[in-house]
Design an enzyme around this catalytic site. Structure first.
Site, PDB file in Angstrom:
ATOM      1  N   VAL A  32      -2.622   1.917   2.622  1.00  0.00           N
ATOM      2  CA  VAL A  32      -2.618   1.417   3.998  1.00  0.00           C
ATOM      3  C   VAL A  32      -1.733   2.323   4.858  1.00  0.00           C
ATOM      4  O   VAL A  32      -2.139   2.795   5.929  1.00  0.00           O
ATOM      5  CB  VAL A  32      -2.101  -0.042   4.065  1.00  0.00           C
ATOM      6  N   GLU A  33      -0.531   2.609   4.368  1.00  0.00           N
ATOM      7  CA  GLU A  33       0.419   3.394   5.168  1.00  0.00           C
ATOM      8  C   GLU A  33      -0.083   4.814   5.403  1.00  0.00           C
ATOM      9  O   GLU A  33       0.155   5.410   6.454  1.00  0.00           O
ATOM     10  CB  GLU A  33       1.790   3.430   4.477  1.00  0.00           C
ATOM     11  N   HIS A  34      -0.793   5.360   4.421  1.00  0.00           N
ATOM     12  CA  HIS A  34      -1.308   6.731   4.562  1.00  0.00           C
ATOM     13  C   HIS A  34      -2.617   6.771   5.343  1.00  0.00           C
ATOM     14  O   HIS A  34      -3.314   7.779   5.311  1.00  0.00           O
ATOM     15  CB  HIS A  34      -1.500   7.373   3.183  1.00  0.00           C
TER      16      HIS A  34
END
Ligand SMILES: Cc1cc2nc3c(=O)[nH]c(=O)nc-3n(C[C@H](O)[C@H](O)[C@H](O)COP(=O)(O)OP(=O)(O)OC[C@H]3O[C@@H](n4cnc5c(N)ncnc54)[C@H](O)[C@@H]3O)c2cc1C
Length: 409
Positions: free
Chosen positions: A256-258
């Protein structure tokens, strides 16, 4: 000929509903700090109250299942929600909260029923706010090299160590992190994933002074901190995904963060800057200049391409399509294009973009903040170098097997 994308009748009705809701739910005394570090506690609380109102409708985390306080909305409706919040200068959630954005999808995949029932509804309803505490002084890009330990002692884990560049202004109710639970274990098989209540004794939060701290309109994190754990006793049932399985658990929030699910809050400041270039003062507008016009068009194209990459990833994730390198591709693009757009603004409008001076600083200093933020934004959520490493691994470049994308629901 009209090339615009028009809402269907159902989408239009939903847009009207969201617009009507925001017209009454967003209070008149909401202010927008240009630099998130300047957001007052009072303004933070105004955003939290708005978050709870959104949460009551399942709109704070609209992709999460209804049974856990989300809205389970279609991909298109989620885009509409973001669009409409952006129109009033806000993002979703309207304050920094890594809980719903990253921890909740992770708990959804890896948590027990008990974990889901306990942790997810308060996050989705906006009752708690959480921080992500991953980086350490010697473990940023090499996240699997974290040194913070959690040693089992009866029904608690005793946590000791330090995190850096984490959190936000105005505190949190929970933090989540990965910790070493098997110091002698093999790399990647020695870690566990913990939800830590931030009111436990032994936690010290020490603010840092950085060039900029990132975030979207209305959701900027504000101050970043070093956080110290000094024999903090965390209930053992706050460990999610099984002991020494933390690296697998992390694949979900890292995906998600990437960028694997896109990032729908647009960089409104770019469009505001373009409008500013049309403004005529003393008979002159920046866009009168042919060279500036060409750069402005490039700026617009940069912003649009990045936005479309984000939309594609949102759609891929939301509709369960196969994913591979797309998250890191978008994240790399967003970071590099941010820097490129900052340079373009400097060429178009000149050195005034480097000041927030009331008279000379464009858009009350928003462009000056963009210049600072474009530089620091290269680092959080994995640096540009690491995004290239991820893309290579996903494509199988360098003789490796193709690495799989992180697990999402
Ligand atoms: C504004 C800001 C907000 C942040 N927010 C958070 C947060 O909320 N939570 C959190 O946990 N962390 C956060 N971070 C930390 C961030 O995740 C780290 O800064 C990042 O992972 C890089 O780690 P590092 O700073 O230790 O640099 P290092 O990992 O030491 O890297 C130094 C340089 O070496 C390069 N490099 C490292 N390894 C490789 C490799 N294998 N191949 C090629 N090049 C490599 C890097 O790209 C970088 O240029 C934030 C950082 C900033 C600046």
């Amino acid at each position: 000929m009209n090339f615009g994308i028009e809402d269907s009748a159902e989408q239009g009705a939903f847009r009207d509903e969201v617009r009507a809701f925001l017209a009454t739910a967003v209070p008149d005394n909401l202010e927008h700090a240009i630099d998130p570090v300047d957001m007052s506690y009072e303004q933070y609380q105004i955003r939290r109250a708005l978050g709870r109102k959104l949460g009551a409708k399942g709109w704070l985390y609209p992709s999460m299942p209804v049974e856990y306080g989300g809205g389970d909305l279609s991909a298109e409706k989620v885009v509409i929600l973001h669009d409409e919040l952006s129109r009033v200068g806000l993002a979703l959630p309207p304050y920094y909260d890594s809980g719903g954005k990253m921890a909740a999808p992770t708990i959804l995949v890896w948590g027990t029923d008990e974990h889901k029932k306990r942790f997810l509804p308060p996050i989705c309803r906006g009752e708690v706010r959480t921080w992500q505490l991953l980086s350490e002084p010697s473990a940023g890009s090499d996240l699997a090299g974290v040194k913070t330990t959690a040693v089992r002692d009866g029904d608690v884990y005793r946590v000791n160590g330090q995190k850096i560049f984490v959190g936000s202004s105005h505190g949190a109710d929970y933090s989540w992190t990965i910790v070493v639970t098997d110091p002698k274990g093999e790399r990647h098989k020695n870690l566990s994933w913990l939800m830590i209540p931030m009111n436990l004794p032994g936690i010290t939060v020490q603010p840092m002074d950085l060039l900029a701290t990132g975030g979207e309109a209305g959701s900027g994190s504000g101050v970043k901190n070093a956080v110290f754990f000094d024999d903090v006793r965390v209930p053992a049932d706050h460990l999610v995904g099984g002991e020494n399985n933390g690296w697998k658990v992390a694949t979900t929030h890292l995906e998600v963060e990437h960028g694997g699910t896109g990032r729908l809050a647009d960089r409104r400041v770019i469009y505001d800057f373009i409008e500013m270039c049309r403004d005529r003062r003393d008979g002159y507008a920046i866009c009168d200049d042919a060279g500036a016009r060409a750069e402005i068009v490039d700026l617009y194209i940069e912003a649009e391409i990045t936005r479309l990459f984000a939309l594609r990833n949102h759609w891929l994730a939301h509709t369960g399509q196969p994913r591979s390198y797309e998250g890191a591709q978008y994240s790399l693009r967003r970071k590099l294009s941010g820097l490129d757009m900052a340079e373009k603004m400097l060429r178009i409008a000149g050195p005034c973009v480097l000041t927030k001076d009331e008279k000379w600083g464009p858009l009350k200093g928003a462009i000056e903040y963009f210049q600072r933020d474009a530089i620091t934004a290269l680092h959080p959520g994995a640096t540009t170098d690491i995004q290239k490493v991820v893309i290579s691994r996903r494509l199988g470049i360098g003789g490796r097997e193709k690495e799989k994308a992180g697990t999402l629901r």
